[in-house]
Design a protein around this motif. Structure first.
Motif, PDB file in Angstrom:
ATOM      1  N   VAL A 262       0.833  -1.210   0.000  1.00 34.28           N
ATOM      2  CA  VAL A 262       0.000   0.000   0.000  1.00 34.28           C
ATOM      3  C   VAL A 262       0.865   1.256   0.000  1.00 34.28           C
ATOM      4  O   VAL A 262       0.509   2.261  -0.645  1.00 34.28           O
ATOM      5  N   LEU A 263       2.007   1.213   0.669  1.00 34.76           N
ATOM      6  CA  LEU A 263       2.893   2.375   0.660  1.00 34.76           C
ATOM      7  C   LEU A 263       3.602   2.525  -0.679  1.00 34.76           C
ATOM      8  O   LEU A 263       3.826   3.646  -1.161  1.00 34.76           O
ATOM      9  N   ALA A 264       3.958   1.404  -1.308  1.00 32.30           N
ATOM     10  CA  ALA A 264       4.571   1.469  -2.639  1.00 32.30           C
ATOM     11  C   ALA A 264       3.607   2.064  -3.648  1.00 32.30           C
ATOM     12  O   ALA A 264       4.003   2.833  -4.537  1.00 32.30           O
ATOM     13  N   ALA A 265       2.333   1.697  -3.525  1.00 33.97           N
ATOM     14  CA  ALA A 265       1.322   2.232  -4.445  1.00 33.97           C
ATOM     15  C   ALA A 265       1.123   3.725  -4.241  1.00 33.97           C
ATOM     16  O   ALA A 265       0.961   4.482  -5.210  1.00 33.97           O
ATOM     17  N   ALA A 276      13.089  -2.126   2.515  1.00 38.77           N
ATOM     18  CA  ALA A 276      13.252  -1.636   3.885  1.00 38.77           C
ATOM     19  C   ALA A 276      12.006  -1.921   4.718  1.00 38.77           C
ATOM     20  O   ALA A 276      12.107  -2.288   5.900  1.00 38.77           O
ATOM     21  N   ILE A 277      10.836  -1.765   4.126  1.00 43.64           N
ATOM     22  CA  ILE A 277       9.592  -2.060   4.844  1.00 43.64           C
ATOM     23  C   ILE A 277       9.470  -3.559   5.090  1.00 43.64           C
ATOM     24  O   ILE A 277       9.065  -3.995   6.176  1.00 43.64           O
ATOM     25  N   LEU A 278       9.841  -4.352   4.110  1.00 43.92           N
ATOM     26  CA  LEU A 278       9.776  -5.804   4.262  1.00 43.92           C
ATOM     27  C   LEU A 278      10.722  -6.302   5.349  1.00 43.92           C
ATOM     28  O   LEU A 278      10.452  -7.330   5.991  1.00 43.92           O
ATOM     29  N   ARG A 279      11.821  -5.580   5.591  1.00 43.17           N
ATOM     30  CA  ARG A 279      12.800  -5.994   6.593  1.00 43.17           C
ATOM     31  C   ARG A 279      12.454  -5.522   8.009  1.00 43.17           C
ATOM     32  O   ARG A 279      13.090  -5.938   8.982  1.00 43.17           O
ATOM     33  N   GLU A 280      11.463  -4.676   8.134  1.00 48.53           N
ATOM     34  CA  GLU A 280      11.131  -4.113   9.450  1.00 48.53           C
ATOM     35  C   GLU A 280      10.740  -5.207  10.444  1.00 48.53           C
ATOM     36  O   GLU A 280       9.882  -6.034  10.174  1.00 48.53           O
ATOM     37  N   GLU A 281      11.370  -5.202  11.623  1.00 50.49           N
ATOM     38  CA  GLU A 281      11.079  -6.197  12.659  1.00 50.49           C
ATOM     39  C   GLU A 281      10.516  -5.588  13.934  1.00 50.49           C
ATOM     40  O   GLU A 281      10.245  -6.308  14.895  1.00 50.49           O
ATOM     41  N   THR A 282      10.325  -4.276  13.964  1.00 50.59           N
ATOM     42  CA  THR A 282       9.776  -3.597  15.135  1.00 50.59           C
ATOM     43  C   THR A 282       8.327  -3.243  14.887  1.00 50.59           C
ATOM     44  O   THR A 282       8.015  -2.381  14.043  1.00 50.59           O
ATOM     45  N   ALA A 283       7.436  -3.907  15.620  1.00 51.98           N
ATOM     46  CA  ALA A 283       6.003  -3.716  15.392  1.00 51.98           C
ATOM     47  C   ALA A 283       5.572  -2.269  15.619  1.00 51.98           C
ATOM     48  O   ALA A 283       4.685  -1.758  14.928  1.00 51.98           O
ATOM     49  N   ASP A 284       6.210  -1.581  16.583  1.00 50.77           N
ATOM     50  CA  ASP A 284       5.803  -0.218  16.907  1.00 50.77           C
ATOM     51  C   ASP A 284       6.041   0.762  15.763  1.00 50.77           C
ATOM     52  O   ASP A 284       5.498   1.876  15.771  1.00 50.77           O
ATOM     53  N   ASN A 285       6.850   0.368  14.778  1.00 48.77           N
ATOM     54  CA  ASN A 285       7.072   1.258  13.634  1.00 48.77           C
ATOM     55  C   ASN A 285       5.928   1.204  12.626  1.00 48.77           C
ATOM     56  O   ASN A 285       5.900   1.992  11.682  1.00 48.77           O
ATOM     57  N   PHE A 286       4.998   0.249  12.826  1.00 44.92           N
ATOM     58  CA  PHE A 286       3.749   0.241  12.066  1.00 44.92           C
ATOM     59  C   PHE A 286       2.674   0.864  12.950  1.00 44.92           C
ATOM     60  O   PHE A 286       2.469   0.419  14.081  1.00 44.92           O
ATOM     61  N   ARG A 287       1.958   1.850  12.431  1.00 45.90           N
ATOM     62  CA  ARG A 287       0.951   2.542  13.246  1.00 45.90           C
ATOM     63  C   ARG A 287      -0.367   2.630  12.482  1.00 45.90           C
ATOM     64  O   ARG A 287      -0.382   3.032  11.309  1.00 45.90           O
ATOM     65  N   TRP A 295       4.056   3.813   8.392  1.00 43.31           N
ATOM     66  CA  TRP A 295       5.301   3.106   8.714  1.00 43.31           C
ATOM     67  C   TRP A 295       6.389   4.158   8.768  1.00 43.31           C
ATOM     68  O   TRP A 295       6.644   4.858   7.785  1.00 43.31           O
ATOM     69  N   ARG A 296       6.996   4.303   9.948  1.00 44.18           N
ATOM     70  CA  ARG A 296       7.987   5.360  10.176  1.00 44.18           C
ATOM     71  C   ARG A 296       7.412   6.704   9.731  1.00 44.18           C
ATOM     72  O   ARG A 296       6.376   7.120  10.239  1.00 44.18           O
ATOM     73  N   ASP A 297       8.016   7.376   8.754  1.00 46.11           N
ATOM     74  CA  ASP A 297       7.505   8.697   8.379  1.00 46.11           C
ATOM     75  C   ASP A 297       6.642   8.668   7.114  1.00 46.11           C
ATOM     76  O   ASP A 297       6.278   9.722   6.586  1.00 46.11           O
ATOM     77  N   LEU A 298       6.297   7.481   6.638  1.00 47.27           N
ATOM     78  CA  LEU A 298       5.426   7.360   5.468  1.00 47.27           C
ATOM     79  C   LEU A 298       4.007   7.050   5.919  1.00 47.27           C
ATOM     80  O   LEU A 298       3.793   6.211   6.791  1.00 47.27           O
ATOM     81  N   THR A 299       3.025   7.713   5.313  1.00 47.10           N
ATOM     82  CA  THR A 299       1.627   7.467   5.653  1.00 47.10           C
ATOM     83  C   THR A 299       0.806   7.248   4.382  1.00 47.10           C
ATOM     84  O   THR A 299       1.215   7.635   3.282  1.00 47.10           O
ATOM     85  N   VAL A 300      -0.347   6.620   4.570  1.00 39.06           N
ATOM     86  CA  VAL A 300      -1.275   6.416   3.468  1.00 39.06           C
ATOM     87  C   VAL A 300      -2.683   6.515   4.042  1.00 39.06           C
ATOM     88  O   VAL A 300      -2.975   5.989   5.111  1.00 39.06           O
TER      89      VAL A 300
END
Length: 334
Positions: A262-265, A276-287, A295-300
């Protein structure tokens, strides 16, 4: 007026949009390996649980459709069931076509017998080996022949998702394959009304069955660029990427995969950014915010989440519906 469900207050609108009908229940398959009766009964029960909004189709091999007739009492329960069948397939194009015709006959027979209780509107099937790594022209010819078969048999509506192996030669040919699929989807004539997409496998019995991050990112980007949908299967029980002791390897998370899509789109991310998103292992970085997924500073936004889920990242098959739900509860998202 019906009283609101107290649990709804805990679920943000963005999470509902992100996970709406995201799980195709495949309880027949490993490691669950349930009987058809038990798996279908589970699916019927899940439709009445609080998380039913996450549930999509019931998955079974096309050869098991006649067996499902013995579960007719379950088929009559509630709204009609949507089914996705696994096609027989074939190593060569000719073998695939012959098996495809037989599969369509089985689907037509089932639909006629259960028109009011269930319908098969999706087939998932491995792409013939001869077409893996093939040219765009070969892909177009193959899809045109499949469409002619659908028209000839009078199949009312059947979306097709071709599973592609995420190995180096197949990944290199993804742009050509996706271009062929996109051309088919844009130019095909009614009455076939078939949408074609791709399917990727995220796990199996061996560590080598888990595709690399680079390969997954390549498929997401290729499908995004071509404007075609994809489905996923196997190995996505957990929300976030993690190390699996049993397989002794890193496993993908379904939040990573669908979040990356969804972020790539939305942001036209390039492959390294998707990785980088696929490698993320910290759940708190998804909001999951009230009006957006981040995810981090990207939003949709919710509207764009819904668009990507309907047109790019559709669903993933899982032999367990309860396990993804339980992990989301552990993260206090449900």
């Amino acid at each position: 007026m019906e009283a609101p469900d107290p649990s709804d207050a805990l679920i943000t609108p963005s999470l509902r949009a992100f996970l709406h009908e995201v799980v195709d229940y495949a309880g027949l398959f490993p490691p669950a390996d349930l009987s058809l009766h038990r798996a279908f009964q589970n699916h019927a029960e899940y439709r009445h649980e609080e998380e039913a909004w996450m549930l999509s189709r019931f998955v079974l091999p096309v050869r098991r459709l006649p067996d499902l007739t013995t579960n007719r009492p379950l088929l009559k329960e509630g709204a009609p069931y949507d089914l996705s069948v696994l096609g027989t397939g074939g190593d060569t194009v000719d073998a695939f076509r012959a098996a495809f015709e037989r599969d369509l006959e089985a689907i037509e027979a089932f639909d006629e017998a259960h028109a009011e209780q269930a319908k098969v509107d999706v087939m998932e099937v491995s792409l013939p080996d001869a077409l893996v790594g093939g040219s765009q022209a070969e892909g177009i010819d193959f899809l045109e022949s499949i469409t002619r078969t659908l028209v000839a048999t009078g199949t009312a509506k059947l979306d097709l998702f071709f599973e592609v192996p995420l190995r180096r030669d197949a990944v290199a040919s993804l742009p050509a394959l996706c271009a062929a699929v996109a051309e088919h989807n844009s130019q095909q004539a009614v009455p076939a009304r078939t949408v074609v997409g791709l399917k990727m496998r995220f796990g199996g019995a061996e560590p080598t069955d888990v595709p690399d991050v680079e390969e997954v990112a390549a498929l997401i980007v290729a499908c995004r660029d071509a404007g075609i949908p994809f489905k996923a299967t196997a190995g996505l029980h957990h929300p976030v990427r993690h190390y699996d002791d049993g397989l002794d390897t890193k496993m993908h998370g379904f939040l990573n995969v669908f979040g990356a899509a969804v972020l790539a789109a939305e942001h036209a991310l390039d492959p390294p950014e998707v990785q980088a998103i696929l490698r993320e292992e910290t759940a708190d970085n998804f909001r999951f915010l009230k009006d957006a997924f981040a995810w981090r500073d990207l939003t949709v936004s919710i509207d764009d989440i819904q668009y990507a889920r309907e047109n790019l990242a559709l669903s993933f098959g899982s032999c367990s519906f309860e396990e993804p739900v339980d992990h989301l509860r552990d993260l206090e998202w449900l």
